[in-house]
Design a protein around this motif. Structure first.
Motif, PDB file in Angstrom:
ATOM      1  N   LEU A  26      25.380  43.765  26.156  1.00 20.88           N
ATOM      2  CA  LEU A  26      26.447  44.318  26.980  1.00 20.88           C
ATOM      3  C   LEU A  26      27.285  43.230  27.638  1.00 20.88           C
ATOM      4  N   ALA A  28      29.781  41.525  26.558  1.00 28.39           N
ATOM      5  CA  ALA A  28      31.224  41.693  26.391  1.00 28.39           C
ATOM      6  C   ALA A  28      31.756  42.770  27.321  1.00 28.39           C
ATOM      7  N   SER A  29      30.951  43.799  27.521  1.00 29.75           N
ATOM      8  CA  SER A  29      31.444  44.876  28.382  1.00 29.75           C
ATOM      9  C   SER A  29      31.483  44.448  29.837  1.00 29.75           C
ATOM     10  N   GLU A  30      30.714  43.398  30.189  1.00 32.82           N
ATOM     11  CA  GLU A  30      30.786  42.912  31.562  1.00 32.82           C
ATOM     12  C   GLU A  30      32.182  42.355  31.839  1.00 32.82           C
ATOM     13  N   ALA A  32      34.800  43.419  30.397  1.00 38.78           N
ATOM     14  CA  ALA A  32      35.661  44.604  30.491  1.00 38.78           C
ATOM     15  C   ALA A  32      35.529  45.249  31.866  1.00 38.78           C
ATOM     16  N   LEU A  33      34.344  45.144  32.450  1.00 42.07           N
ATOM     17  CA  LEU A  33      34.151  45.674  33.803  1.00 42.07           C
ATOM     18  C   LEU A  33      35.106  44.953  34.761  1.00 42.07           C
ATOM     19  N   ALA A  34      35.172  43.634  34.618  1.00 45.39           N
ATOM     20  CA  ALA A  34      36.061  42.862  35.486  1.00 45.39           C
ATOM     21  C   ALA A  34      37.504  43.325  35.327  1.00 45.39           C
TER      22      ALA A  34
ATOM     23  N   MET B   1      34.774  36.747  37.841  1.00 45.72           N
ATOM     24  CA  MET B   1      35.749  37.815  37.665  1.00 45.72           C
ATOM     25  C   MET B   1      36.995  37.544  38.501  1.00 45.72           C
ATOM     26  N   GLU B 101      31.261  49.273  21.669  1.00 41.57           N
ATOM     27  CA  GLU B 101      30.003  48.544  21.488  1.00 41.57           C
ATOM     28  C   GLU B 101      28.869  49.473  21.127  1.00 41.57           C
TER      29      GLU B 101
END
Lengths: 403, 190
Positions: A26, A28-30, A32-34, B1, B101
Motif C-alpha cells: 500500500l 503507493a496509496s500512501e 495518494a493519501l497525501a 507529505m 491497487e
C-alpha cells in the motif's frame, strides 16, 4: 457445538485472510493519501500541533548514569556540574565551525545563565542551561522515584532544557508505538519568538511532582532549519516561561563554542578524546579500538566516556560469554576481574564516577557474572539492554547484529 | 507529505502529516480487511478506506493514541459502511489509487463455499453479526469490540454469548436444510 468449535469455524470462514492483507503493498496509496489530503480542509479546531512531542529514554543505564528523572525521560544525555573556569581556545578551524553548525546555535542569555551540558547523537540532542544562584525564590527540592531509588532534585527552577531532533528523528518519535505520551497534552498557545512562531504547552507535567503550587513544567516547540526544537522549563507562571523563551538567542558558531563548558568535547576533538580515554583500560583479545566511531559531535565528556568505556565493557562481556561457553575458567575469571575493577582502575571510569553512575552500573553487571543471571534474566541479555552493546556495534554474541 | 503552501502553523501541519501517515501505515491494511469483509468488493472497500482516513484527517485531534487508534478507525469505518451511498463513489485520488491497487493485487472475491457458516452469519441480526466478525475476523477481544461498537464491555460479553448461541442454532438449521427466514426479520427488528 462448543464455543471453541464455532470460533474456529468462524475464523476459517474469514473471506480475507491476514496473510493476503499483509502481502498487499500500500506504499503507493500512501502518496495518494497525501494528495487527497491536500484538497481537504484544515484540521478542525487546530491551534497547534495535534499531539505532544513524545519523550523517549535511550536506555535505562544512561538514566541511571546521570541521575536523570524518569519523568523527564527525553533526557538521553544528562550531566550535572557547573561551568568550568577554564576557557576554551578562542579560535576554531573551519571544520570545527562546520561541526558546530550541525547543532542549533542557540544560547540562553538570561542573567547568570550558562550552558551546563550538551549531549548529541545522530539526529537529536539536548542542551541544559543552568543558573548558579537561585533565579527565583520558588526553587525547591522535589523527588522522583526511579527504578533504582529516589532521586532528589533541588534546582528544577534553575534549569532550562533544549531538545532537538532532525526531521527523521521527530518522525520516529511520533510514530513510535511505545512512546511516553500524556493524554490531554496540547500546545494551545502560539507566540512569536526567534523570528518564528512557537507553540506552548503550559501543562507539560508528565508526573505529579511537577504540578505543585507555583511550579509548572512548560514546553515550547518550534521548527527551524529542518529541525524540531523543544524548550522545557519548570516555572511559576507563563510569564516566567515567556521570559526564559525570550532569553534564547541565535549566535554564531564561535560564540556558541565559546559558551561550552570545558568538560564538553568539541566535535573536532572527538576522535582524540576517544584515543585518550582508551589509555589505561585493559582491552580484551581481538578488540579493535578503531571500531569506536568518531561521531564528530560536540558533546559532554561523560557521554564520550560512556561510549568508550561501554564499548570496552561490552567486548569484555562478550569475551566472558565465549569463555564461559567453552569452559575456559581462566579467561572467565580474567573478564570478571577486569570488569569488577573497572570503576576503580579505568581512568575514564574513575573520572565519570564523580558525575554519574555509569561505571557503577557496569560493576553491578560484573557482580552477576558468577551466576550468569541478573534478576532472573540471562546476564548477556541484561547487559545488552542496559549498555546498548549491539546497537552501538558491539554485539555480545557471535553473529549478533550490530547497528 | 505536502499541504497547501502558505497555511499558517506549518509545524502543526507537519506533525499532523506525520501522524496521519503513521496511522495509514500502521492501520490501513486492517481497515481495508475490515471493509473487504463487509463490502461488496474491492472498489467499495477502497472507498471505505479512503473515507475513513479522510475522516481521521479531519478529526485528527480526536484520534486516540497508540492501540486505541485502531479501534477508533474500526468504529469510523463501520459508520462509513453503514452510511455509504454506493452511487456516490469517491472521486478522490486515494480511492482511485486504492481501487487500482486492489484490483491488481487481490483476486476477485470468491463466494465462500462449504460449511454454510457465512449463510448462517448472514441470517443473524446486524449487531450479532458485527460483534462475531469483529472478534472472529478482526481478532479483537470482547473489550476492544465493545469500544468499536460503543457499548460497555459487560454488554459486549453478554451479547457475544447470545450471538454465538444464535449462530450455532442458525448453523444447525442450515445444515439440517432448514433456515427459516422469519428469524431474520425478528433479529433485524430488535
Amino acid at each position: 457445538m462448543r464455543t471453541e468449535k464455532i470460533e474456529l469455524e468462524l475464523s476459517a470462514a474469514n473471506p480475507v485472510a491476514k496473510p493476503a492483507l499483509a502481502a498487499l503493498d500500500l506504499a503507493a496509496s500512501e502518496a495518494a493519501l497525501a494528495e487527497a489530503l491536500i484538497a481537504e480542509p484544515a484540521l478542525a479546531g487546530e491551534t497547534g500541533a495535534p499531539g505532544r512531542v513524545p519523550r523517549r529514554p535511550r536506555s535505562s543505564l544512561l538514566l541511571i548514569a546521570t541521575g536523570a528523572t524518569v519523568a523527564v525521560a527525553v533526557a538521553i544525555f544528562f550531566l550535572a556540574g557547573g561551568r568550568s573556569t577554564h576557557s576554551p581556545a578562542p579560535a576554531y578551524g573551519a571544520e570545527l565551525v562546520r561541526f558546530a553548525e550541525s547543532s542549533p546555535l542557540l544560547l540562553l542569555e538570561g542573567p547568570g545563565w550558562r550552558v551546563r551540558s550538551i549531549g548529541q547523537e545522530h539526529g537529536q540532542g539536548r542542551m541544559e542551561f543552568g543558573v548558579a544562584s537561585p533565579a527565583t525564590p520558588e526553587a525547591h527540592t522535589y523527588k522522583t522515584h526511579t527504578e533504582h531509588g529516589v532521586a532528589l532534585h533541588r534546582d528544577g527552577l534553575r534549569r532550562v532544557e533544549l531538545f532537538w531532533w532532525d526531521r527523521g528523528g521527530i518522525l520516529k518519535l511520533l510514530l513510535h508505538p511505545r512512546v511516553d505520551r500524556v493524554p490531554g497534552r496540547r500546545f494551545t498557545i502560539a507566540m512569536p519568538a526567534l523570528g518564528t512562531k512557537v507553540h506552548i504547552d503550559t501543562r507539560a507535567e508528565s508526573s505529579p511532582i511537577y504540578g505543585g503550587p507555583g511550579h509548572h513544567q512548560m514546553e515550547a516547540i518550534w521548527k527551524e532549519d529542518g529541525r524540531v526544537l523543544l524548550l522545557n522549563a519548570s516555572v511559576p507562571s507563563l510569564a516566567a516561561f515567556r521570559e526564559r523563551l525570550g532569553w534564547l538567542r541565535r549566535v554564531d558558531a564561535q560564540t556558541w563554542l565559546d559558551a561550552m563548558p570545558a568538560k564538553v568535547v568539541k566535535a573536532a576533538d572527538y576522535g582524540a578524546a576517544v584515543r585518550e580515554m582508551l589509555q589505561g583500560i585493559p582491552l580484551p583479545p581481538g578488540f579493535d579500538p578503531a571500531k569506536i566511531p568518531d561521531l564528530g559531535l560536540t558533546t559532554d565528556r561523560y557521554q564520550v566516556g560512556a561510549a568508550v568505556g561501554g564499548a570496552v565493557a561490552c567486548a569484555w562481556f562478550r569475551h566472558w560469554g565465549k569463555a564461559r561457553a567453552s569452559q575456559d575458567v581462566a579467561a572467565t575469571k580474567e573478564a570478571e576481574h577486569v570488569l569488577l575493577e573497572s570503576k576503580s582502575q579505568w581512568p575514564i571510569f574513575r573520572e565519570m564516577s564523580k558525575e554519574g553512575a555509569y561505571p557503577a552500573t557496569v560493576v553491578e553487571y560484573a557482580k552477576a557474572m558468577p551466576s550468569g543471571r541478573r534478576y532472573g534474566r540471562p546476564l548477556l541479555s541484561a547487559v545488552d539492554e542496559g549498555l546498548g552493546c549491539t546497537g552501538d556495534g558491539f554485539p555480545l554474541r557471535p553473529g549478533g547484529k550490530a547497528g | 507529505m505536502k499541504r497547501n503552501p502558505g497555511e499558517a502553523d506549518a509545524l502543526g501541519h507537519e506533525l499532523a502529516d506525520a501522524r496521519i501517515s503513521g496511522l495509514y501505515r500502521d492501520h490501513a491494511p486492517e481497515i481495508l480487511g475490515y471493509a473487504l469483509r463487509r463490502s461488496g468488493g474491492t472498489d467499495d472497500a477502497a472507498d471505505v478506506v479512503a473515507e475513513t482516513f479522510l475522516i481521521a484527517w479531519r478529526r485528527l485531534d480526536e484520534v486516540p493514541l497508540v492501540e486505541e487508534a485502531r479501534l477508533w478507525l474500526y468504529g469510523r469505518a463501520r459508520r462509513v459502511l453503514a452510511n455509504r451511498d454506493r452511487s456516490a463513489r469517491r472521486r478522490d485520488r486515494l480511492a482511485e489509487r486504492l481501487r487500482n491497487e486492489l484490483r491488481q493485487q487481490l483476486p476477485a472475491q470468491q463466494a465462500q463455499e462449504g460449511s454454510g457458516l457465512l449463510e448462517a452469519l448472514d441470517a443473524l441480526g446486524e449487531a450479532d453479526r458485527e460483534l462475531l466478525m469483529l472478534i472472529g475476523w478482526e481478532e479483537l477481544t470482547p473489550r476492544q469490540a465493545a469500544r468499536v461498537l460503543g457499548v460497555s464491555p459487560l454488554a459486549a460479553r453478554s451479547r457475544l454469548h447470545r450471538a454465538r448461541r444464535r449462530l450455532r442454532a442458525r448453523l444447525a438449521e442450515k445444515r439440517a436444510g432448514n433456515l427459516p427466514n422469519t428469524e431474520i426479520e425478528v433479529e433485524e427488528a430488535r
